[in-house]
Design a protein around this motif. Structure first.
Motif, PDB file in Angstrom:
ATOM      1  N   CYS A   1       0.859  -1.181   0.000  1.00  0.00           N
ATOM      2  CA  CYS A   1       0.000   0.000   0.000  1.00  0.00           C
ATOM      3  C   CYS A   1       0.895   1.230   0.000  1.00  0.00           C
ATOM      4  O   CYS A   1       1.527   1.544   1.013  1.00  0.00           O
ATOM      5  CB  CYS A   1      -0.918   0.007   1.206  1.00  0.00           C
ATOM      6  SG  CYS A   1      -1.857   1.534   1.408  1.00  0.00           S
ATOM      7  N   ALA A   2       0.958   1.881  -1.130  1.00  0.00           N
ATOM      8  CA  ALA A   2       1.751   3.096  -1.259  1.00  0.00           C
ATOM      9  C   ALA A   2       0.891   4.299  -0.922  1.00  0.00           C
ATOM     10  O   ALA A   2      -0.232   4.421  -1.420  1.00  0.00           O
ATOM     11  CB  ALA A   2       2.281   3.215  -2.681  1.00  0.00           C
ATOM     12  N   THR A   3       1.407   5.155  -0.066  1.00  0.00           N
ATOM     13  CA  THR A   3       0.642   6.329   0.361  1.00  0.00           C
ATOM     14  C   THR A   3       1.326   7.611  -0.107  1.00  0.00           C
ATOM     15  O   THR A   3       2.544   7.648  -0.303  1.00  0.00           O
ATOM     16  CB  THR A   3       0.490   6.378   1.890  1.00  0.00           C
ATOM     17  OG1 THR A   3       1.743   6.748   2.484  1.00  0.00           O
ATOM     18  CG2 THR A   3       0.031   5.043   2.449  1.00  0.00           C
ATOM     19  N   SER A   4       0.520   8.643  -0.273  1.00  0.00           N
ATOM     20  CA  SER A   4       1.045   9.963  -0.583  1.00  0.00           C
ATOM     21  C   SER A   4       0.110  11.001   0.011  1.00  0.00           C
ATOM     22  O   SER A   4      -1.073  10.724   0.245  1.00  0.00           O
ATOM     23  CB  SER A   4       1.185  10.168  -2.090  1.00  0.00           C
ATOM     24  OG  SER A   4      -0.059  10.019  -2.729  1.00  0.00           O
ATOM     25  N   GLY A   5       0.680  12.173   0.310  1.00  0.00           N
ATOM     26  CA  GLY A   5      -0.132  13.248   0.849  1.00  0.00           C
ATOM     27  C   GLY A   5      -0.358  13.195   2.341  1.00  0.00           C
ATOM     28  O   GLY A   5      -1.161  13.973   2.871  1.00  0.00           O
ATOM     29  N   ILE A   6       0.315  12.263   3.026  1.00  0.00           N
ATOM     30  CA  ILE A   6       0.197  12.173   4.479  1.00  0.00           C
ATOM     31  C   ILE A   6       1.590  12.106   5.102  1.00  0.00           C
ATOM     32  O   ILE A   6       2.555  11.726   4.432  1.00  0.00           O
ATOM     33  CB  ILE A   6      -0.639  10.963   4.942  1.00  0.00           C
ATOM     34  CG1 ILE A   6       0.111   9.645   4.666  1.00  0.00           C
ATOM     35  CG2 ILE A   6      -1.996  10.948   4.262  1.00  0.00           C
ATOM     36  CD1 ILE A   6      -0.570   8.429   5.278  1.00  0.00           C
ATOM     37  N   ILE A   7       1.676  12.458   6.383  1.00  0.00           N
ATOM     38  CA  ILE A   7       2.928  12.281   7.134  1.00  0.00           C
ATOM     39  C   ILE A   7       2.914  10.845   7.630  1.00  0.00           C
ATOM     40  O   ILE A   7       2.544  10.554   8.769  1.00  0.00           O
ATOM     41  CB  ILE A   7       3.039  13.302   8.276  1.00  0.00           C
ATOM     42  CG1 ILE A   7       2.907  14.722   7.740  1.00  0.00           C
ATOM     43  CG2 ILE A   7       4.392  13.142   9.000  1.00  0.00           C
ATOM     44  CD1 ILE A   7       2.856  15.798   8.802  1.00  0.00           C
ATOM     45  N   PHE A   8       3.332   9.948   6.750  1.00  0.00           N
ATOM     46  CA  PHE A   8       3.140   8.515   6.944  1.00  0.00           C
ATOM     47  C   PHE A   8       3.678   8.036   8.289  1.00  0.00           C
ATOM     48  O   PHE A   8       3.017   7.268   8.994  1.00  0.00           O
ATOM     49  CB  PHE A   8       3.824   7.769   5.795  1.00  0.00           C
ATOM     50  CG  PHE A   8       3.734   6.279   5.883  1.00  0.00           C
ATOM     51  CD1 PHE A   8       4.812   5.518   6.338  1.00  0.00           C
ATOM     52  CD2 PHE A   8       2.578   5.619   5.495  1.00  0.00           C
ATOM     53  CE1 PHE A   8       4.735   4.143   6.419  1.00  0.00           C
ATOM     54  CE2 PHE A   8       2.488   4.235   5.564  1.00  0.00           C
ATOM     55  CZ  PHE A   8       3.566   3.492   6.023  1.00  0.00           C
ATOM     56  N   ARG A   9       4.864   8.504   8.659  1.00  0.00           N
ATOM     57  CA  ARG A   9       5.521   7.960   9.859  1.00  0.00           C
ATOM     58  C   ARG A   9       4.747   8.295  11.145  1.00  0.00           C
ATOM     59  O   ARG A   9       4.961   7.665  12.167  1.00  0.00           O
ATOM     60  CB  ARG A   9       6.941   8.509   9.976  1.00  0.00           C
ATOM     61  CG  ARG A   9       7.019  10.009  10.194  1.00  0.00           C
ATOM     62  CD  ARG A   9       8.450  10.504  10.230  1.00  0.00           C
ATOM     63  NE  ARG A   9       8.525  11.940  10.464  1.00  0.00           N
ATOM     64  CZ  ARG A   9       8.405  12.854   9.515  1.00  0.00           C
ATOM     65  NH1 ARG A   9       8.207  12.485   8.274  1.00  0.00           N
ATOM     66  NH2 ARG A   9       8.491  14.143   9.812  1.00  0.00           N
ATOM     67  N   ALA A  10       3.841   9.248  11.056  1.00  0.00           N
ATOM     68  CA  ALA A  10       3.097   9.675  12.246  1.00  0.00           C
ATOM     69  C   ALA A  10       1.833   8.857  12.469  1.00  0.00           C
ATOM     70  O   ALA A  10       1.192   8.982  13.524  1.00  0.00           O
ATOM     71  CB  ALA A  10       2.732  11.151  12.141  1.00  0.00           C
ATOM     72  N   TYR A  11       1.469   8.017  11.510  1.00  0.00           N
ATOM     73  CA  TYR A  11       0.187   7.317  11.580  1.00  0.00           C
ATOM     74  C   TYR A  11       0.327   5.839  11.904  1.00  0.00           C
ATOM     75  O   TYR A  11       1.250   5.165  11.432  1.00  0.00           O
ATOM     76  CB  TYR A  11      -0.566   7.453  10.251  1.00  0.00           C
ATOM     77  CG  TYR A  11      -1.201   8.810  10.065  1.00  0.00           C
ATOM     78  CD1 TYR A  11      -0.544   9.811   9.364  1.00  0.00           C
ATOM     79  CD2 TYR A  11      -2.455   9.093  10.609  1.00  0.00           C
ATOM     80  CE1 TYR A  11      -1.112  11.062   9.213  1.00  0.00           C
ATOM     81  CE2 TYR A  11      -3.033  10.338  10.449  1.00  0.00           C
ATOM     82  CZ  TYR A  11      -2.356  11.314   9.756  1.00  0.00           C
ATOM     83  OH  TYR A  11      -2.922  12.554   9.601  1.00  0.00           O
ATOM     84  N   THR A  12      -0.625   5.370  12.672  1.00  0.00           N
ATOM     85  CA  THR A  12      -0.861   3.941  12.808  1.00  0.00           C
ATOM     86  C   THR A  12      -1.626   3.497  11.574  1.00  0.00           C
ATOM     87  O   THR A  12      -2.640   4.084  11.225  1.00  0.00           O
ATOM     88  CB  THR A  12      -1.664   3.653  14.079  1.00  0.00           C
ATOM     89  OG1 THR A  12      -0.847   3.960  15.229  1.00  0.00           O
ATOM     90  CG2 THR A  12      -2.100   2.205  14.139  1.00  0.00           C
ATOM     91  N   MET A  13      -1.099   2.468  10.911  1.00  0.00           N
ATOM     92  CA  MET A  13      -1.692   1.996   9.658  1.00  0.00           C
ATOM     93  C   MET A  13      -2.337   0.625   9.856  1.00  0.00           C
ATOM     94  O   MET A  13      -1.931  -0.139  10.741  1.00  0.00           O
ATOM     95  CB  MET A  13      -0.630   1.902   8.569  1.00  0.00           C
ATOM     96  CG  MET A  13       0.049   3.213   8.231  1.00  0.00           C
ATOM     97  SD  MET A  13      -1.079   4.437   7.541  1.00  0.00           S
ATOM     98  CE  MET A  13      -1.599   3.625   6.031  1.00  0.00           C
ATOM     99  N   ALA A  14      -3.306   0.325   9.036  1.00  0.00           N
ATOM    100  CA  ALA A  14      -3.998  -0.950   9.159  1.00  0.00           C
ATOM    101  C   ALA A  14      -4.365  -1.496   7.795  1.00  0.00           C
ATOM    102  O   ALA A  14      -4.544  -0.739   6.834  1.00  0.00           O
ATOM    103  CB  ALA A  14      -5.254  -0.794  10.012  1.00  0.00           C
ATOM    104  N   TRP A  15      -4.469  -2.806   7.725  1.00  0.00           N
ATOM    105  CA  TRP A  15      -5.039  -3.506   6.577  1.00  0.00           C
ATOM    106  C   TRP A  15      -6.436  -3.993   6.963  1.00  0.00           C
ATOM    107  O   TRP A  15      -6.646  -4.486   8.084  1.00  0.00           O
ATOM    108  CB  TRP A  15      -4.176  -4.692   6.170  1.00  0.00           C
ATOM    109  CG  TRP A  15      -2.976  -4.315   5.377  1.00  0.00           C
ATOM    110  CD1 TRP A  15      -1.697  -4.130   5.834  1.00  0.00           C
ATOM    111  CD2 TRP A  15      -2.926  -4.083   3.966  1.00  0.00           C
ATOM    112  NE1 TRP A  15      -0.868  -3.782   4.800  1.00  0.00           N
ATOM    113  CE2 TRP A  15      -1.592  -3.756   3.636  1.00  0.00           C
ATOM    114  CE3 TRP A  15      -3.864  -4.121   2.932  1.00  0.00           C
ATOM    115  CZ2 TRP A  15      -1.186  -3.463   2.335  1.00  0.00           C
ATOM    116  CZ3 TRP A  15      -3.466  -3.834   1.647  1.00  0.00           C
ATOM    117  CH2 TRP A  15      -2.136  -3.506   1.362  1.00  0.00           C
ATOM    118  N   TYR A  16      -7.339  -3.866   6.019  1.00  0.00           N
ATOM    119  CA  TYR A  16      -8.720  -4.296   6.187  1.00  0.00           C
ATOM    120  C   TYR A  16      -9.061  -5.201   4.996  1.00  0.00           C
ATOM    121  O   TYR A  16      -8.375  -5.200   3.977  1.00  0.00           O
ATOM    122  CB  TYR A  16      -9.654  -3.090   6.165  1.00  0.00           C
ATOM    123  CG  TYR A  16      -9.339  -2.038   7.200  1.00  0.00           C
ATOM    124  CD1 TYR A  16      -8.353  -1.085   6.983  1.00  0.00           C
ATOM    125  CD2 TYR A  16     -10.054  -1.977   8.395  1.00  0.00           C
ATOM    126  CE1 TYR A  16      -8.054  -0.112   7.929  1.00  0.00           C
ATOM    127  CE2 TYR A  16      -9.774  -1.003   9.345  1.00  0.00           C
ATOM    128  CZ  TYR A  16      -8.776  -0.083   9.105  1.00  0.00           C
ATOM    129  OH  TYR A  16      -8.501   0.873  10.044  1.00  0.00           O
TER     130      TYR A  16
END
Length: 114
Positions: A22-37
């Motif tokens: 899952c490639a992300t853009s437009g967010i401060i990725f390192r600051a977020y808890t991420m999840a798979w659904y």
């Protein structure tokens, strides 16, 4: 503009493996808890794996010991390694940041069938 782009799905036989990205853009990725659904036909979307910004992980009981979530903060990408796949893992898989209102991506289809 926030974008979440999932990839890596496909058709696999029971017992097989896949690695989702899952490639992300437009967010401060390192600051977020991420999840798979995942969402199977006729069922509600369910959370399967979480990785906190510090690296700790949690899993749904149904995938524990078979799936591994990881992240690469340098690439703004979260991964889901899926092993010992079962037919009941068939679903569209999505990623997102926990406790956010980010728009959902298109997901990636995983089909486990012989």
């Amino acid at each position: 503009q926030v974008q979440l782009v999932e990839s890596g799905g496909g058709l696999v036989q029971p017992g097989g493996s896949l690695r989702l990205s899952c490639a992300t853009s437009g967010i401060i990725f390192r600051a977020y808890t991420m999840a798979w659904y995942r969402q199977a036909p006729g069922r509600q979307r369910e959370e399967v794996a979480v990785i906190f910004y510090g690296g700790a992980t949690t899993y749904a009981e149904s995938v524990k010991g078979r799936f591994t979530i990881s992240r690469d903060n340098a690439k703004n990408t979260v991964y889901l390694q899926m092993n010992s796949l079962k037919p009941e893992d068939t679903a569209v898989y999505y990623c997102n940041a926990k406790l956010s209102n980010f728009p959902w991506g298109q997901g990636t289809q995983v089909t486990v069938s012989s």
